[in-house]
Motif scaffolding. Structure first.
Motif, mmCIF file in Angstrom:
data_model
loop_
_atom_site.group_PDB
_atom_site.id
_atom_site.type_symbol
_atom_site.label_atom_id
_atom_site.label_comp_id
_atom_site.label_asym_id
_atom_site.label_seq_id
_atom_site.Cartn_x
_atom_site.Cartn_y
_atom_site.Cartn_z
ATOM 1 N N CYS A 109 6.384 -2.322 -0.808
ATOM 2 C CA CYS A 109 6.259 -3.766 -0.748
ATOM 3 C C CYS A 109 5.428 -4.252 -1.921
ATOM 4 C CB CYS A 109 5.604 -4.139 0.574
ATOM 5 S SG CYS A 109 5.165 -5.870 0.703
ATOM 6 N N LEU A 110 5.991 -5.163 -2.659
ATOM 7 C CA LEU A 110 5.273 -5.685 -3.828
ATOM 8 C C LEU A 110 4.012 -6.423 -3.393
ATOM 9 C CD1 LEU A 110 5.765 -5.544 -6.812
ATOM 10 C CD2 LEU A 110 7.092 -7.628 -6.689
ATOM 11 N N LEU A 111 4.109 -7.156 -2.300
ATOM 12 C CA LEU A 111 2.941 -7.906 -1.829
ATOM 13 C C LEU A 111 1.823 -6.945 -1.411
ATOM 14 C CD1 LEU A 111 1.697 -10.665 -1.106
ATOM 15 C CD2 LEU A 111 2.674 -10.413 1.168
ATOM 16 N N GLN A 112 2.220 -5.870 -0.756
ATOM 17 C CA GLN A 112 1.240 -4.865 -0.351
ATOM 18 C C GLN A 112 0.548 -4.281 -1.590
ATOM 19 O OE1 GLN A 112 3.052 -1.472 1.622
ATOM 20 N NE2 GLN A 112 1.820 -1.850 3.450
ATOM 21 N N ASP A 113 1.361 -3.937 -2.571
ATOM 22 C CA ASP A 113 0.791 -3.373 -3.802
ATOM 23 C C ASP A 113 -0.214 -4.330 -4.421
ATOM 24 O OD1 ASP A 113 2.506 -1.337 -3.377
ATOM 25 O OD2 ASP A 113 3.868 -1.804 -5.040
ATOM 26 N N GLU A 114 0.204 -5.588 -4.546
ATOM 27 C CA GLU A 114 -0.656 -6.537 -5.260
ATOM 28 C C GLU A 114 -1.888 -6.891 -4.433
ATOM 29 O OE1 GLU A 114 -0.225 -6.798 -8.159
ATOM 30 O OE2 GLU A 114 1.900 -6.578 -8.584
ATOM 31 N N THR A 115 -1.736 -6.924 -3.125
ATOM 32 C CA THR A 115 -2.884 -7.227 -2.278
ATOM 33 C C THR A 115 -3.939 -6.142 -2.437
ATOM 34 O OG1 THR A 115 -1.414 -8.289 -0.716
ATOM 35 C CG2 THR A 115 -3.593 -7.748 0.082
ATOM 36 N N ILE A 116 -3.464 -4.915 -2.446
ATOM 37 C CA ILE A 116 -4.417 -3.810 -2.560
ATOM 38 C C ILE A 116 -4.971 -3.729 -3.976
ATOM 39 C CG2 ILE A 116 -4.592 -1.298 -2.482
ATOM 40 C CD1 ILE A 116 -2.530 -1.558 -0.099
ATOM 41 N N SER A 117 -4.090 -3.817 -4.972
ATOM 42 C CA SER A 117 -4.603 -3.691 -6.342
ATOM 43 C C SER A 117 -5.437 -4.903 -6.716
ATOM 44 C CB SER A 117 -3.454 -3.482 -7.326
ATOM 45 O OG SER A 117 -2.670 -4.646 -7.397
ATOM 46 N N GLY A 118 -5.175 -6.035 -6.089
ATOM 47 C CA GLY A 118 -5.978 -7.220 -6.372
ATOM 48 C C GLY A 118 -7.323 -7.212 -5.643
#
Lengths: 795, 454, 166
Positions: A109-118
């Protein structure tokens, strides 16, 4: 060529490139949700903000909406940009449910990736989350609106990219809802891509739901088998069944997308009926026993009737390795040259369709999408090669004029001119449309004097093609001989099946047609037949009818076809998911698929629906299937023959177009051989006369008219129950006395061989006169080319 | 009513009803058109407008002449004039008053613009709550057509131009030029950015000029009396012309006033609008419509003009002054503004779609006495995010919040410290903003953030 | 689906013919059908789609975007009560509450007699007369409870029965 610096590294990109793409060239992935390579910028998510520290743009800006310019200095990790992106994530997470553990997108999930990396991990906002009701969007796409982050990718793809209008955004402000007017299946035959495109779990692959976490899947690059275009896919396998198919990027072929036929037609590799063990005279036997018996019987036949009494027949859904092994075996054993095509004419036409693709004239599917005028001749894009329709749509969006000459009613999600002509008029259409635009009107009247309704369309076509800078012709093989000799006009053939091009490339010139084999079998000249991955009942009903005359029928296949059922000896083969291999697409492009799973019963069945058995000393069940090329090689050894170690490479070395190519290391986009053009002009095929009856035109449906697709449960489930539907021009129907009473949906019988097949007749005015359109189903495979006056009657 | 300043646009307002064609003509109406068509070239008209430095009256203040210059001269085919009468900025009602006072002034202005850019089609885009005005314009267009001021061969020339009314179904975002073009085209009115400007590729992909109605109404005066006259109308050095000021709120005489550009805020409120309403004491004013910040009392002598206001960190906007008295809670007022912005957003980009409701949620807490220091931090964090939205909508919504946090922080703090609204307002209910749309798409919370109670 | 009255069909055809492309008439056609049916029921949406050559989804995209197109049943009179900042300043809340109380409806609800629906509205451009509301294109200025009573009574007096979707 603007030069700019991104994160301290210089890059030079073509004018018009956006900063986000320029960064991608450096391997820097700027976070994004709405931007997508194929869809372009929307500027909706604001996630791709980066800092411009020097140059023509200053300050925080969106990298998807800022064209790269000379002197730009971009910092993607500038503290201000990082803080901004973190705020965006925080806002998107205000309403996003924390259901990742039960979300099918979890893990990719792109949102999951960005939430975590952000670094967003603590919720600050008070207040409740927005909730929506979901819709039933049909069998392929699962709707879960609460997860939506409103990137508008789905709507832009669906409406703008594909041109379908039954799904889109509704409401405004923070209530925006993506869906349909009411529950119902999505009309877009490319809708499966929504699962790939959606950056969250809002739109997911419904059949693949809860089958496996994506990271638990075995994954391998593969090539689609369900039409001749050769779209690139990624096959994902779990517990020895293909869990899902995803589009795989290939800039020259399918871009980022695939059609729903390609995505949802797997599953045939896991059906219970699949041949999984060798059979000898109807009994399951160990593979070695069947092979020994086979070698003995073949040797005996050759001894008794000579090696020429044995023929091998190759399929059009096999890898080129398999096709080559069959050819090599036939040559080594002195059998009749292997047959692939229904007739020699069809083989010659397919070979010619490839030969004309000289480097200046050959076009890739992607190039068709960039053409500025396209004449499609004898192809109904959406059904014969679905992704072609999407390529035409892209051309049309950029302003290209699209003309489709085909006898069938044609539906496309784009403005186009349809010329409903019967096949015998294709050469005339081609001549007029590619001739001088000024003479087009006169030529149309002269060549097609009885079809005044076509004259304006033909003139439009001639003018559009003449005025275009990048005109292209999409054609069906039979027309190769009639093509004008004009290097300006790009060419793209659409062939019958996934491996038609492979067979055409490899087949020896003396290869007989299946019709000749049928005659030989009937006359007793052929006593033994080795069928490799083909269903004679669908491909050659004439041959299927005389199988009883054979002394020995050997079938190597992975599908439970009626031919397998009729065989004396069956050797189970592996599917492309288990053996991989090289396939040639319709433009001759060679592409490699990798195996993704081992053959063997899916664990679900092996474990009888329960958890897989835990006994580790037990052999894997159902692993008898082997690659057909491997089985053919073993068969050769059993006959005391030696095949080349790499039959395909050996064969290719002797074929001018393939000589010198390194087939073991094909580039990622595939490799299109440089064809040399037609060696000698082809004899024009005999024109079919329309006087004697209705010309039979077979047509594909979106699902389950291709051979593997017929055995794919999900694809099969999309077909309509009931008798096959035939199409006839309303005036022809009137002439045949079939138009009275029921205007539509008349119950009729179709004479097929010696049977009468019940069917439903529908009438149309958007089709050619003098033809009858018949679905490509095995039941109707044996129709004559021209249906006589009594062939169609009221039931 | 004050009449000691030149009344150009409101010349016929004293009638108390829409001026007829005859009344308009009696005051020199359609003379500019007669002196232009066939006598001046379109380029000469454009030059007059450039020289007059006519700036857009819809909020952004972009010079009208420069916008028109963007129309490609070599375009073959239709060009469009779109008359922006969406006027949904809270506090703004000038266009409605103007159409009602002098419809033919508006029509003449539109035709002059069309002549200058070579347009043959005009679309009068009007919001649904102005249905009466839409009918009035349709009626007066018929009259103008009968008299040769509109339609084929205007005033016997070979110049033809016709105008039709397009009724909106109501959303603030439709006032944005590119969104308005989409709305006319029957598409969702999400603003468009990037790509060619609307002057090059607008309605139906043809060159299109979208101008505010008041902007166009200035044209007859400019053409008849010349740029120098127009510039002299203004009181400030940088301004030109008069402006319609909508004054509302706690003043003695709320209403719409035509005054020179450059008049001070103090003069507008305390002279023309009669000062504060009886018993009320001035606290602050939003000077340019809802998308502009609260203005502290110290800045009351600011000149109402684009450049001086920008220099002072304020915005001229639509020159709609909303006056607040000491008894009005500014947290509540800002919350009310956020309710508006949250509801009217098109829903395209994250800062607007998610950010404004987030701000609204925080303000609801603060106003209801549940606010914390952290909420203020969150508000502060959100403002720069709103500033980087897709279009100017969210940055506009950020302005009142920024004004509140900059000039009236003490009021915010009082809410947090006292754990209630110091002005005695009841806690904002989540009573919500019912919508007329189909509820089927919303789940257990019937509509997001309790917007739809049904 | 029952056929539309001929006059309405004629009117819809006129609306579509009056604009360069049918899409431009989408809102006008929906307004006309809304007047006929009382609100935009699904049947009305299908009619609009047929007349305009658009899909129901495309029309739903528009109908649900805008404020003055109603996809749910509403009363004969839709009362748009301005709740923007100027009206708010004049205690619009109490006006709104008074209306709801008097009619016995929640916000957005329709009175039992089917006559009135109360909806909050974005600024309706009548700020100098705050607090204000809009009913069927008419402004009602400087509202007080007494004035509201009078307005409701006046509207109740002169009502005819509109065509309705089931």
């Amino acid at each position: 060529m603007p030069d700019l610096i991104i994160d301290g590294r210089a890059v030079s990109v073509p004018k018009g490139t956006m900063v986000i793409e320029a960064a991608e060239r450096l391997g820097i992935m700027i976070p994004r949700f709405c931007w997508h390579k194929a869809l372009g910028a929307a500027g909706a998510c604001r996630m791709c903000a980066v800092m411009f520290t020097a140059g023509p743009v200053k300050g925080l800006e969106m990298s998807c909406m800022t064209p790269a310019a000379d002197g730009m200095v971009v910092e993607t990790f500038h503290p201000e940009a990082v803080a901004f992106r973190r705020s965006i994530i925080e806002l998107l997470m205000v309403n996003h449910p924390h259901d990742c553990p039960v979300c099918d997108e979890g893990g990719h999930c792109l949102l999951q990736d960005e939430t975590i990396s952000g670094g967003h991990s603590l919720r600050r906002f008070p207040g409740r989350k927005r909730t929506y009701l979901d819709q039933n969007l049909g069998p392929f796409i699962q709707h879960e609106m609460n997860r939506c982050i409103h990137c508008y990718r789905c709507a832009r793809f669906y409406q703008e990219y594909c041109g379908y209008r039954d799904f889109g955004p509704m409401q405004n402000a923070n209530r925006v809802y993506f869906g349909r007017f009411d529950d119902g299946a999505l009309e877009n035959p490319f809708a499966g891509n929504l699962a790939d495109l959606c950056p969250t779990g809002t739109l997911t692959d419904k059949p693949a739901r809860f089958v496996s976490r994506r990271w638990d899947c075995l994954r391998a690059p593969s090539v689609c088998l369900h039409c001749s275009l050769g779209c690139n896919v990624t096959a994902l396998s779990r517990y020895r069944r293909v869990a899902r198919i995803e589009a795989r990027e290939n800039a020259a072929v399918n871009g980022s997308f695939i059609c729903d036929r390609g995505r949802f037609s797997a599953g045939y590799e896991a059906i219970p009926e699949r041949p999984r063990s060798a059979r000898l005279d109807g009994n399951a036997v160990p593979a070695i026993e069947a092979e020994t018996a086979l070698a003995a019987r073949l040797a005996a036949l050759a001894e008794k009737h000579g090696p020429g009494s044995i023929a091998i027949l190759g399929g059009l859904r096999s890898t080129m390795e398999t096709q080559a092994a069959g050819i090599a075996l036939a040559q080594a054993a002195g059998w009749r040259a292997p047959a692939f095509f229904a007739t020699r004419t069809e083989q010659a036409a397919t070979q010619a369709a490839l030969a004309v693709l000289t480097p200046p004239r050959a076009r890739s599917l992607a190039e068709i999408g960039k053409a500025d005028a396209v004449l499609v001749l004898g192809v109904s894009p959406l059904f014969d090669a679905p992704m072609l329709a999407l390529a035409l749509r892209q051309a049309s969006r950029a302003g290209a004029k699209i003309i489709v000459a085909d006898p069938r009613p044609v539906a496309l999600p784009l403005p186009f001119t349809h010329l409903p002509v019967p096949p015998r008029q294709f050469p005339a259409v081609l001549a007029v449309a590619t001739g001088s635009p000024d003479a087009a009107a006169a030529a149309a009247q002269k060549r097609l004097p009885f079809a005044p309704e076509l004259w304006p369309g033909l003139e439009t076509a001639a003018k559009a093609l003449a005025a275009a800078k990048r005109p292209a012709l999409v054609f069906t093989p039979g027309l190769a001989a009639a093509l004008p000799d004009d290097d300006r006009l790009g060419l793209f053939p659409v062939l019958a099946q996934a491996s038609s091009a492979g067979a055409a490339l490899l087949a020896p010139t003396d290869a007989p047609g299946l019709d000749e084999l049928a005659a030989d079998v009937a006359a007793g000249r052929v006593k033994g037949l080795v069928v490799v991955e083909a269903d004679l009942f669908a491909a050659a009903p004439g041959l299927a009818a005389v199988l009883g005359k054979l002394d020995l029928l050997v079938v190597l296949d992975y599908l439970p076809t009626p031919t397998v059922a009729a065989a004396h000896i069956v050797l189970p083969t592996t599917t492309i998911f288990e053996s991989g291999g090289i396939l040639a697409a319709s433009d001759g492009r060679l592409q490699a698929a990798s195996p993704v799973q081992s053959p063997g019963d899916p664990v679900a069945r092996d474990g009888a629906g329960s958890h897989p058995p835990r006994a580790f000393d037990r052999p894997l069940p159902g692993t008898d299937p082997a690659p057909a090329a491997f089985l053919l090689d073993r068969l050769a050894r059993g006959l005391g023959l030696t095949l080349p170690r790499e039959p395909l490479a050996a064969l290719a070395a002797a074929i001018p177009a393939l000589a010198g190519l390194d087939l073991a290391a094909l580039p990622q986009d595939g490799l299109r051989p440089a064809f040399a053009g037609l060696a000698a002009p082809l004899p024009a095929p005999l024109p079919l006369s329309a006087e004697s009856g209705l010309a039979v035109i077979y047509t594909d449906a979106l699902f389950a008219t291709d051979e593997p697709g017929r055995y794919a449960p999900l694809a099969q489930a999309q077909t309509q129950a009931g008798p096959p539907v035939l199409l006839l021009h309303a005036d022809d129907a009137a002439a045949l006395g079939l138009a009275d009473g029921l205007a539509d949906g008349l119950a009729v019988s179709l004479e097929c061989g010696n049977r009468l097949v019940p069917a439903t007749l529908h009438l149309s005015r958007a089709m050619a006169r003098g033809v009858i359109v018949v679905p490509r189903v095995p039941d109707l495979a044996g129709l004559p080319p021209i249906l006589g006056p009594c062939g169609l009657r009221r039931r | 009513m004050q009449v000691d300043t030149p009344q150009v646009l409101f010349k016929n307002r004293h009638l108390g009803r829409p001026a007829t064609l005859a009344e308009y003509r009696a005051g020199g109406g359609y003379e500019a058109l007669a002196a232009t068509i066939g006598k001046r070239t379109p380029a000469e008209v454009l030059q007059l407008v450039l020289d007059a430095d006519l700036r857009g009256r819809g909020g952004a203040g972009f010079p009208a002449g420069r916008k028109w210059q963007g129309v490609p001269t070599d375009h073959v085919g239709t060009r469009y004039v779109v008359v922006n009468t969406d006027e949904m900025e809270p506090g703004t009602f000038k266009d409605r008053i103007l159409v009602n006072a002098d419809p033919h002034l508006v029509i003449e202005g539109i035709v002059l613009c069309a002549y200058s850019i070579g347009a043959s089609e005009g679309v009068f885009f009007i919001r649904p709550s102005y249905e009466g005005d839409a009918e009035l314009i349709e009626q007066e267009c018929r009259v103008a057509r009968e008299h040769g001021y509109l339609g084929n061969n205007i005033l016997g020339s070979d110049f033809s131009f016709d105008l039709h009314v397009h009724r909106s179904a109501g959303r603030y975002i439709c006032g944005e030029a590119s969104a308005q073009i989409k709305a006319i085209s029957g598409l969702r009115p999400n603003p468009r950015k990037g790509g060619p400007r609307t002057a090059v590729k607008g309605l139906w992909d043809c060159p299109t000029i979208v101008n505010n109605l008041e902007t166009l109404a200035n044209l007859p005066g400019i053409v008849r009396n010349g740029p120098a006259w127009f510039k002299a109308l203004a009181r400030s050095a940088t301004g030109s012309g008069t402006k319609l000021y909508s004054v509302s709120g706690q003043v003695a005489r709320p209403g719409c006033y035509e005054l020179p550009i450059g008049v001070t805020i103090r003069e507008i409120i305390f002279e023309h609008a009669g000062g504060m309403a009886p018993g009320k004491t001035f606290k602050t004013v939003i000077p340019g419509g809802a998308s502009t910040p609260f203005l502290p009392e110290a800045l009351l002598d600011l000149e109402m003009d684009f450049d001086p206001m920008r220099a002072a960190g304020q915005r001229f906007g639509t020159a709609s002054l909303m006056v607040f008295d000491q008894g009005t809670c500014l947290v509540g007022a800002t919350l009310s503004l956020m309710e508006f912005f949250a509801r009217e957003s098109c829903g395209w980009c994250t800062p607007c779609r998610e950010g404004i409701p987030a701000i609204r949620e925080l303000l609801r807490r603060i106003e209801g006495g549940q606010g914390t220091e952290e909420h203020i931090q969150m508000l502060t964090d959100l403002l720069p995010v709103l500033d980087k939205a897709y279009c100017a909508f969210a940055p506009g919504a950020a302005e009142p919040v920024r004004g509140l946090l900059t000039h009236f922080m003490n009021e915010v703090n009082a809410h947090i410290v006292q754990k209630r609204c110091p002005f005695g307002n009841p806690p904002p209910t989540l009573r919500g903003k019912a919508c007329g749309t189909r509820p089927i798409q919303f789940g257990p919370t019937p509509c997001p953030e309790d917007q739809c109670p049904i | 689906m029952s056929p539309l009255p001929t006059e309405l069909e004629t009117e819809l055809a006129r609306l579509v013919a009056a604009v360069p492309r049918p899409r431009e008439a989408a809102v006008d056609v929906m307004y006309a059908l809304q007047r006929h049916y009382g609100y935009l029921c699904d049947e009305a949406m299908h009619c609009a789609a047929r007349v305009l050559g658009m899909t129901t989804l495309e029309l739903e995209s528009l109908a649900t975007f805008y404020d003055y197109l109603y996809r749910r049943p509403v009363g004969r009179y839709v009362i748009h009560v301005c709740d923007s900042v100027v009206c708010w300043m004049f205690h619009q809340d109490s006006i709104f509450d008074y209306l709801c109380r008097t009619l016995g409806v929640p916000p957005g609800g329709t009175s039992e007699d089917g006559l009135f629906t109360v909806l909050p509205a974005a600024c309706i451009g009548n700020c100098h007369n705050a607090p204000t509301m809009l009913i069927n294109g008419r402004f009602y200025d400087r509202l007080t409870p007494e004035r509201i009573d009078a307005v409701l009574a006046e509207l109740r007096a002169g009502t005819e029965e509109p065509v309705r979707c089931k």
